[in-house]
Design an enzyme around this catalytic site. Structure first.
Site, short mmCIF file in Angstrom:
data_model
loop_
_atom_site.label_atom_id
_atom_site.label_comp_id
_atom_site.label_asym_id
_atom_site.label_seq_id
_atom_site.Cartn_x
_atom_site.Cartn_y
_atom_site.Cartn_z
N PRO A 276 1.05 -1.30 0.15
CG PRO A 276 0.35 -0.78 2.39
CD PRO A 276 0.95 -1.93 1.29
CB CYS A 343 5.08 30.42 -17.78
SG CYS A 343 5.41 32.06 -16.87
C1 LIG Z 1 2.84 2.38 -7.13
C2 LIG Z 1 2.81 0.96 -6.72
C3 LIG Z 1 2.28 0.57 -5.84
C4 LIG Z 1 1.25 1.53 -4.69
O1 LIG Z 1 0.24 1.87 -5.14
P1 LIG Z 1 -0.70 2.65 -4.18
O2 LIG Z 1 -1.96 2.92 -5.10
O3 LIG Z 1 -0.23 4.12 -3.70
O4 LIG Z 1 -1.04 1.79 -3.19
C5 LIG Z 1 2.28 -0.72 -4.89
N1 LIG Z 1 3.23 -1.60 -6.01
C6 LIG Z 1 3.48 -1.24 -7.03
C7 LIG Z 1 4.62 -2.33 -7.84
C8 LIG Z 1 3.49 0.19 -7.47
O5 LIG Z 1 4.04 0.34 -8.97
#
Ligand SMILES: *Cc1c(COP(=O)(O)O)cnc(C)c1O
Length: 418
Positions: A276, A343
Site C-alpha cells: 500500500p 507559465c
Molecule cells: C505504485 C505501486 C504501488 C502503490 O500503489 P498505491 O496505489 O499507492 O497503493 C504498489 N506496488 C507497485 C508495484 C507500484 O508500482
C-alpha cells in the site's frame, strides 16, 4: 480520518497551528501528521488480521521522505521499492533488507547487483529477460535471488489511464497466460529461487471488483504452478486501494478490502505481501500555500497561490482533484480558479471551484497531498524543491529542507570553451 482540523478557526496539524509552520519554514511546504500516518498504518494492518502470514511493504514511491519511512518502520512495515535510490532510503530508515521488495520493469544490471549485495527479501521480476539477467548476475556473485514473477492479469482497474497497470497492453509484468511457461523457464536457472507471483493492477482504485478478479486469476495460477511441481510460498498482491479526495466521497475501506482478501486467498497457504502507498500516506499530508494575489478573470477570479504544478503535479498530470481550503476561513465563500505561478495553463489546480473566500497574503491548503506530492516535485521554472515538515503532537521538525533555485544552479557548469 486525519489530524488536520480547525481549532478556534485556525487549521492545525495535530496541535500545531499551520500559520506557525508557514512563518518559520515559509511556503509552499508539505506538512505531514505522524499520528495520521500511524493511524492509517494500524488500520490497514488490522484490516488484514484475517491473513495469517503477511508482510506489509509500504510503496516508497508514494512518499519516500526518510522521516515518513521511519514512522512506518516503527509500525512494522517493510518497503516496496522501484529503484536503488528508494532501496537506499528504506535501508537508511532502518527497514530490514528482508522486508524490502524490489518492483519495476527497468531495473538495471547495476541496480540488480546492488539489491543482491544489500540482501533484499524479494525481486518482483517483470519479464523473462529480466529474470535471465538477474540469474546470471546472481550466479556470478555466488548468490541466489529470491524472486516472484509479476503477472499482468489483463483486468481493467477502472482508474485513470496513467495509473492503470494491469491491462494487457500496459508495460508491467508478463501476460498471465504465458506466466506458467516463463516461471518454469526461470525456475530452472541457478541464481534465482522462484518462490512466488506478484500483481499490481493500478492505483486509486474505487472498486474492489477488479482486484478480486485479479486475485482470483492468481489463485488459478498458483494451482497450475503447483500442479507443474513448483513450490509457491509468497504471493504479492500489490497496492492500489484508493483514498477519498473529495469530502463525502465513498471508497472501499481497508476493512472491506481485508475481508475480500481473506476470503479470496483462503487456503493458498502462502505469505501474502501487500504494497500500500496512497492509502497510508495520502490523507496524512497537506500542501500549505500562501495566496500571492487574486486576479480578476473572465468568469471567475484567479486565486494565484505560491504552490505550483512543480510542487504538486497530480492535478496537471491526471486532472486530479485536491480539496482546497483556507487556513483561517472567514466563513464566506467564493467561486474561483485556483492556479500557480508557472507559465503553463496546465498549472491549474481547479477551475470554477467553490471555496473559502481568500485574499492576497492568506494561507490555504491542498488536502490529501501526502502521497504522490513532494515525491513528484521538480524545479521547473527554476522554483527549487519544496520543503517538508513532520508534526508530532505539539512539536514539529523540518524533515526535508527547501532546496533553493540557487543551489540547483550551483550544480550546473558552463564549460570554459563557451
Ligand atoms: C505504485 C505501486 C504501488 C502503490 O500503489 P498505491 O496505489 O499507492 O497503493 C504498489 N506496488 C507497485 C508495484 C507500484 O508500482
Amino acid at each position: 480520518m486525519d489530524h488536520f482540523a480547525y481549532k478556534n478557526g485556525v487549521m492545525h496539524a495535530e496541535d500545531i497551528p499551520l500559520p506557525r509552520i508557514a512563518e518559520a519554514v515559509g511556503t509552499p511546504v508539505y506538512v505531514y501528521s505522524r499520528a495520521t500516518l500511524e493511524r492509517h498504518a494500524r488500520v490497514f494492518r488490522e484490516a488484514l488480521d484475517g491473513v495469517p502470514d503477511k508482510l506489509i511493504a509500504f510503496a516508497v514511491k508514494a512518499n519516500p521522505n526518510l522521516a515518513v519511512l521511519k514512522v512506518l518502520k516503527g509500525q512494522g512495515y517493510g518497503a516496496d521499492v522501484v529503484s536503488v535510490g528508494e532501496m537506499r532510503r528504506a535501508l537508511a530508515a532502518g527497514i530490514a533488507p528482508e522486508k524490502i521488495v524490489f518492483s519495476g520493469v527497468g531495473k538495471t544490471a547495476a541496480e540488480l547487483a546492488a539489491a543482491l549485495e544489500a540482501g533484499i527479501g524479494q525481486f518482483n521480476i517483470e519479464s523473462a529477460e529480466e529474470g535471465e539477467e538477474l540469474a546470471a548476475i546472481a550466479e556470478a556473485m555466488g548468490m541466489c535471488a529470491r524472486c516472484a514473477l509479476r503477472v499482468n492479469p489483463d483486468v481493467d482497474a477502472g482508474t485513470h489511464d496513467k495509473i492503470s497497470t494491469g491491462k494487457a497492453d500496459n508495460k508491467f509484468g508478463v501476460p498471465i497466460d504465458e506466466a506458467g511457461q516463463i516461471f518454469g523457464q526461470l525456475a530452472g536457472l541457478p541464481g534465482v529461487e522462484m518462490r512466488g507471483i506478484a500483481v499490481h493492477i493500478g492505483s486509486q482504485l474505487a472498486d474492489l471488483a477488479p482486484l478480486e478478479r485479479a486475485f482470483g486469476k492468481l489463485g488459478e495460477l498458483i494451482e497450475a504452478l503447483r500442479g507443474a511441481g513448483h513450490t509457491i510460498t509468497h504471493v504479492d498482491l500489490g497496492g492500489g486501494l484508493g483514498v477519498p479526495y473529495k469530502r463525502g466521497e465513498e471508497l472501499p475501506s481497508p476493512a472491506e478490502y481485508g475481508a475480500m482478501v481473506a476470503r479470496v486467498t483462503k487456503g493458498w497457504g502462502v505469505t501474502l505481501i501487500f504494497e500500500p502507498g496512497r492509502v497510508i500516506a495520502g490523507n496524512a499530508g497537506v500542501l500549505l500555500t500562501r495566496v500571492v494575489r487574486v486576479k480578476r478573470g473572465l468568469n471567475h477570479p484567479f486565486v494565484i497561490v505560491d504552490a505550483a504544478m512543480n510542487d504538486l503535479a497530480r492535478p496537471a498530470l491526471y486532472g486530479a482533484y485536491h480539496d482546497f481550503v483556507g487556513v483561517e476561513p472567514s466563513g464566506e465563500n467564493m467561486t474561483a480558479n485556483i492556479v500557480g505561478p508557472i507559465c503553463e495553463t496546465g498549472d491549474t489546480f481547479a477551475m470554477g471551484r467553490e471555496c473559502d473566500r481568500l485574499a492576497a497574503g492568506e494561507l490555504a491548503v491542498f488536502r490529501t497531498a501526502g502521497a504522490y506530492g513532494a515525491t513528484m516535485a521538480s524545479s521547473y521554472n527554476s522554483r527549487g524543491f519544496v520543503a517538508e515538515v513532520l508534526v508530532d503532537g505539539d512539536r514539529y521538525a523540518v524533515v526535508a529542507d527547501r532546496i533553493e533555485a540557487a543551489a540547483i544552479m550551483d550544480a550546473e557548469r558552463v564549460p570554459e570553451w563557451l
